[in-house]
Design an enzyme around this catalytic site. Structure first.
Site, mmCIF file in Angstrom:
data_model
loop_
_atom_site.group_PDB
_atom_site.id
_atom_site.type_symbol
_atom_site.label_atom_id
_atom_site.label_comp_id
_atom_site.label_asym_id
_atom_site.label_seq_id
_atom_site.Cartn_x
_atom_site.Cartn_y
_atom_site.Cartn_z
ATOM 1 N N THR A 33 0.821 -1.215 0.000
ATOM 2 C CA THR A 33 0.000 0.000 0.000
ATOM 3 C C THR A 33 0.850 1.258 0.000
ATOM 4 O O THR A 33 0.680 2.154 -0.833
ATOM 5 C CB THR A 33 -0.936 -0.008 1.218
ATOM 6 O OG1 THR A 33 -1.781 -1.168 1.145
ATOM 7 C CG2 THR A 33 -1.798 1.242 1.245
ATOM 8 N N ALA A 53 12.707 19.879 -4.791
ATOM 9 C CA ALA A 53 13.847 19.253 -4.119
ATOM 10 C C ALA A 53 15.188 19.788 -4.600
ATOM 11 O O ALA A 53 16.193 19.672 -3.899
ATOM 12 C CB ALA A 53 13.799 17.738 -4.333
ATOM 13 N N ARG A 65 8.370 -9.548 -1.821
ATOM 14 C CA ARG A 65 8.174 -11.003 -1.791
ATOM 15 C C ARG A 65 7.728 -11.506 -3.163
ATOM 16 O O ARG A 65 8.213 -12.523 -3.646
ATOM 17 C CB ARG A 65 7.111 -11.369 -0.749
ATOM 18 C CG ARG A 65 7.529 -11.134 0.695
ATOM 19 C CD ARG A 65 6.556 -11.848 1.634
ATOM 20 N NE ARG A 65 6.868 -11.589 3.028
ATOM 21 C CZ ARG A 65 6.218 -10.722 3.789
ATOM 22 N NH1 ARG A 65 5.211 -10.024 3.265
ATOM 23 N NH2 ARG A 65 6.540 -10.545 5.050
ATOM 24 N N ILE A 156 -0.956 14.545 7.347
ATOM 25 C CA ILE A 156 -0.903 15.743 8.201
ATOM 26 C C ILE A 156 0.547 15.965 8.617
ATOM 27 O O ILE A 156 1.148 15.099 9.253
ATOM 28 C CB ILE A 156 -1.767 15.572 9.453
ATOM 29 C CG1 ILE A 156 -3.210 15.248 9.085
ATOM 30 C CG2 ILE A 156 -1.705 16.829 10.317
ATOM 31 C CD1 ILE A 156 -4.087 14.899 10.274
ATOM 32 N N GLY A 207 -13.037 -1.650 4.426
ATOM 33 C CA GLY A 207 -11.584 -1.582 4.348
ATOM 34 C C GLY A 207 -10.937 -0.613 5.314
ATOM 35 O O GLY A 207 -9.726 -0.367 5.235
ATOM 36 N N GLU A 210 -8.583 -3.760 9.619
ATOM 37 C CA GLU A 210 -7.963 -5.003 9.175
ATOM 38 C C GLU A 210 -8.810 -6.194 9.622
ATOM 39 O O GLU A 210 -9.672 -6.085 10.496
ATOM 40 C CB GLU A 210 -6.557 -5.117 9.782
ATOM 41 C CG GLU A 210 -5.616 -3.985 9.433
ATOM 42 C CD GLU A 210 -5.142 -4.036 7.992
ATOM 43 O OE1 GLU A 210 -5.276 -5.099 7.360
ATOM 44 O OE2 GLU A 210 -4.618 -3.011 7.512
ATOM 45 N N ASP A 221 -1.935 1.234 18.179
ATOM 46 C CA ASP A 221 -1.488 2.084 17.076
ATOM 47 C C ASP A 221 -1.440 3.550 17.515
ATOM 48 O O ASP A 221 -0.454 4.249 17.254
ATOM 49 C CB ASP A 221 -2.434 1.909 15.888
ATOM 50 C CG ASP A 221 -2.130 2.854 14.739
ATOM 51 O OD1 ASP A 221 -1.219 2.548 13.956
ATOM 52 O OD2 ASP A 221 -2.800 3.903 14.634
ATOM 53 N N LYS A 225 1.872 6.335 18.043
ATOM 54 C CA LYS A 225 1.914 7.679 17.469
ATOM 55 C C LYS A 225 2.076 8.752 18.531
ATOM 56 O O LYS A 225 2.866 9.697 18.363
ATOM 57 C CB LYS A 225 0.650 7.910 16.648
ATOM 58 C CG LYS A 225 0.536 6.992 15.438
ATOM 59 C CD LYS A 225 -0.834 7.081 14.784
ATOM 60 C CE LYS A 225 -0.945 6.152 13.590
ATOM 61 N NZ LYS A 225 -2.302 6.185 12.984
#
Length: 464
Positions: A33, A53, A65, A156, A207, A210, A221, A225
């Site tokens: 992803t 840049a 993989r 963000i 979606g 998970e 999670d 953060k």
């Protein structure tokens, strides 16, 4: 009045060096992803990105993989391998983008890249929350950068805001909705009146969650953060192991409805707050928990899978940052912004770069402790089931006797209760130590007026 000397309007002659013209060469581990999104955005906006840049940025080698799937994403001009260490140490790679996730093997790959003199860009919050102190120390030793904007709030730019935009400030607190999955679930519970399990099923079907949503719904999670945000806000080492973490799995729809009745909404918040009382209890609150937020507050209106973060600085006051909490190209936006920062480092001494955690190593407060749960001071919401509605006065009096500063007591509206349901007394307190509330809730459970378990949630006013 100061006057600048008269300058010629003619543009100065400038001949970039060959090194400045050479593209920044990227090795990528993982083309799922995040990796695929990064490759797509780099390809689509390559001229614009190079203009910002000062040099091109190109992916030269990818580890995956499934090499056939990887080739379908990156084409035949990018070298492919199934050996991540080969990418991490590849002589033609300037910067490693770690986009595979996980902590064990990812730590090995990132440290190998650092020891080989490569810069690193990652959106892997678990890796940095758990191993960041080691990784950043190795990066300082080898004079390379580790960038991780995408690890906290996807698109963000909150890390950049803390490290650069708010650099003049003494940060007082950082708080926010930093997990899109749980915010989607809580929004469904509020808007549609469904229970947790049904809202989670909807999130998985769309979606947003998970198949195994444990990291999200248990608050892990968000804890990764807020650990990164606290380090950048207060100049402290990463202390994920000390964070207090509570998810939303036990949250009941009844409490969502009762919070609305009281003028609040329930959100899963990550909170980092500096406490300085001069009484030996100084430190940082580092916590994740479902909490009531006033319905008029800006964070109360961050809905669906969106994220919202607020920062209170002594000079800036309160600032807010809002955006998508997930997404392939949304994360790629942050990853590529980090790559642009790395591309701009050419010729810059390591001591002149923005530090990994916003503070140079000698200024990191190693002594700054994470306060224990019992020492956290907030307002609280209590829901107390009673045998009879008339026992509301007994509940308020009992809490006051336990030194809980009661601010408001009322009965839950009958429409929120199931048919024939037990009356519920709703209590809002003023700010009080968690230890006091825990003792009172335990004692209240044995009161003869109480008909079942007492629910306790924190209330976060997040005032300026």
């Amino acid at each position: 009045m100061f006057r600048d000397p008269v300058q010629s309007l003619e543009a100065p002659s400038f001949q970039p060096t060959a090194a400045a013209l050479r593209p920044l060469r990227v090795g990528m581990i993982g083309i799922g992803t995040v990796g695929a999104g990064t490759f797509r955005v780099l390809a689509r906006n390559q001229a614009l990105i190079a203009g910002r840049a000062g040099r091109g940025i190109e992916v030269v080698v990818v580890a995956a993989r499934n090499l056939a799937r990887a080739e379908s994403v990156v084409g035949k001009d990018v070298a492919l391998t199934n050996d991540p260490l080969q990418v991490a140490t590849h002589p033609d790679v300037d910067v490693l983008v770690e986009a595979a996730g996980g902590t064990g093997p990812a730590r090995e790959w990132v440290l190998a890249a650092i020891h080989a003199g490569k810069h690193v860009v990652t959106a892997n919050k678990a890796l940095l929350a758990e191993h960041g102190n080691e990784i950043f120390a190795a990066a300082r030793q080898h004079g390379v950068a580790v960038a991780y904007e995408g690890a906290v709030a996807v698109s963000i730019p909150i890390v950049k805001a803390l490290r650069e935009g708010l650099t003049a400030n003494r940060i007082e607190w950082v708080a926010g909705i930093i997990n899109g999955t749980t915010n989607f679930i809580l929004s469904k519970m509020r808007d549609e009146g469904v229970g947790f399990a049904q809202a989670l099923a909807q999130a998985q079907a769309l979606g947003y969650a998970e198949a195994d949503p444990t990291f999200d719904i248990e608050g892990i999670d968000a804890a990764h953060k807020i650990t990164l945000l606290a380090a950048n806000a207060f100049g402290m080492p990463l202390r994920f192991a000390d964070a207090q973490v509570e998810g939303i799995t036990a949250l009941q729809g009844l409490d969502v409805a009762c919070a609305e009745q009281l003028g609040f909404r329930i959100k899963l918040l990550g909170v980092a707050r500096r406490r300085e009382h001069g009484d030996g209890a100084d430190g940082v609150e580092l916590r994740v928990q479902p909490a009531l937020v006033p319905a008029t507050h800006l964070l109360a209106h961050v809905n669906g899978s969106m994220n919202g973060i607020m920062v209170k600085g002594d000079a800036s006051g309160v600032t807010m940052y809002y955006g998508a909490g997930a997404g392939s190209e949304q994360t790629a936006s942050a990853v590529i912004a980090d790559l642009v920062d790395v591309a701009r480092l050419h010729g810059t001494h390591a001591a002149q770069r923005v530090p990994h955690l916003g503070f140079h190593a000698p200024a990191i407060h190693d002594h700054l402790a994470v306060l224990p749960r019992a020492a956290v001071h907030t307002r609280h919401y209590l829901r107390v089931p009673v045998h009879q509605a008339q026992q509301i006065e007994a509940v308020g009096a009992w809490l006051a006797a336990q030194h809980v500063p009661v601010a408001q007591v009322q009965l839950a509206c009958a429409q929120h209760l199931p048919a024939g349901g037990t009356p519920q007394v709703l209590v809002l307190t003023d700010a009080v130590a968690q230890a006091t509330v825990d003792l009172a809730v335990h004692a209240l459970g044995a009161h003869p007026a109480v008909a079942g378990p007492v629910v306790s949630l924190r209330v976060e006013m997040l005032e300026g």
